[in-house]
Design a protein around this motif. Structure first.
Motif, PDB file in Angstrom:
ATOM      1  N   TYR A  60       0.841  -1.198   0.000  1.00  0.00           N
ATOM      2  CA  TYR A  60       0.000   0.000   0.000  1.00  0.00           C
ATOM      3  C   TYR A  60       0.876   1.248   0.000  1.00  0.00           C
ATOM      4  N   TRP A  61       0.472   2.233  -0.824  1.00  0.00           N
ATOM      5  CA  TRP A  61       1.268   3.452  -0.969  1.00  0.00           C
ATOM      6  C   TRP A  61       0.373   4.682  -0.968  1.00  0.00           C
ATOM      7  N   GLY A  62       0.917   5.763  -0.431  1.00  0.00           N
ATOM      8  CA  GLY A  62       0.262   7.043  -0.530  1.00  0.00           C
ATOM      9  C   GLY A  62       0.625   7.737  -1.832  1.00  0.00           C
ATOM     10  N   GLN A  63       0.099   8.954  -2.007  1.00  0.00           N
ATOM     11  CA  GLN A  63       0.298   9.668  -3.263  1.00  0.00           C
ATOM     12  C   GLN A  63       1.612  10.441  -3.288  1.00  0.00           C
ATOM     13  N   GLY A  64       2.230  10.611  -2.138  1.00  0.00           N
ATOM     14  CA  GLY A  64       3.502  11.314  -2.064  1.00  0.00           C
ATOM     15  C   GLY A  64       3.334  12.778  -1.701  1.00  0.00           C
ATOM     16  N   THR A  65       4.364  13.322  -1.063  1.00  0.00           N
ATOM     17  CA  THR A  65       4.391  14.736  -0.716  1.00  0.00           C
ATOM     18  C   THR A  65       5.792  15.273  -0.990  1.00  0.00           C
ATOM     19  N   GLN A  66       5.859  16.449  -1.606  1.00  0.00           N
ATOM     20  CA  GLN A  66       7.147  17.012  -2.022  1.00  0.00           C
ATOM     21  C   GLN A  66       7.841  17.698  -0.844  1.00  0.00           C
ATOM     22  N   VAL A  67       9.120  17.387  -0.694  1.00  0.00           N
ATOM     23  CA  VAL A  67       9.982  18.076   0.269  1.00  0.00           C
ATOM     24  C   VAL A  67      11.128  18.688  -0.518  1.00  0.00           C
ATOM     25  N   THR A  68      11.281  19.998  -0.384  1.00  0.00           N
ATOM     26  CA  THR A  68      12.345  20.703  -1.085  1.00  0.00           C
ATOM     27  C   THR A  68      13.180  21.461  -0.062  1.00  0.00           C
ATOM     28  N   VAL A  69      14.482  21.207  -0.077  1.00  0.00           N
ATOM     29  CA  VAL A  69      15.398  21.848   0.858  1.00  0.00           C
ATOM     30  C   VAL A  69      16.339  22.732   0.060  1.00  0.00           C
ATOM     31  N   SER A  70      16.285  24.019   0.317  1.00  0.00           N
ATOM     32  CA  SER A  70      17.130  24.966  -0.398  1.00  0.00           C
ATOM     33  C   SER A  70      18.435  25.192   0.351  1.00  0.00           C
TER      34      SER A  70
END
Length: 125
Positions: free
Chosen positions: A114-124
């Motif tokens: 089972y998997w979720g849709q994903g969430t973006q993490v961006t580190v500058s």
């Protein structure tokens, strides 16, 4: 079926923190496991951390150990990933994954049904 919904991603400067949440619904996880994986552009999906649902045993990738903490709140059917001291190389789409059985190879994505849709993490930087 088990449904997973992630939240908590976003943009943060290097050295900052974020907390991701993964809320489960549908069938119970029973004695299973919830894990976090991530995938950066052009790279394979990689294991980040996992926690067993009943005993709360935790597992971490070497690259995040001592910076990330996985935890769970069974009453809320939610697993958290607290990410501290974030680095630009942590930038990726983060996915929550689960299985109702603890696999032998916890770090292998194909062992999670089972998997979720994903969430973006961006580190500058």
């Amino acid at each position: 079926q088990v449904q997973l919904v992630e939240s908590g991603g976003g943009l943060v400067q290097a050295g900052g923190s974020l907390r991701l949440s993964c809320t489960t619904s549908g069938r119970t996880l029973s004695s299973g496991i919830v894990g976090w994986f991530r995938q950066a552009p052009g790279k394979e999906r990689e294991f980040v951390a996992a926690i067993t649902w009943i005993t709360s045993n935790t597992y971490y990738a070497d690259s995040v150990k001592d910076r990330f903490t996985i935890s769970r709140d069974n009453a809320k059917n939610t697993v958290y990933l607290q990410m501290n001291n974030l680095k630009p190389e942590d930038t990726a789409v983060y996915y929550c994954a689960a299985d109702r059985v603890i696999p032998t190879m916890i770090r292998l994505p194909t062992n999670y049904h089972y998997w979720g849709q994903g969430t973006q993490v961006t580190v500058s930087s």
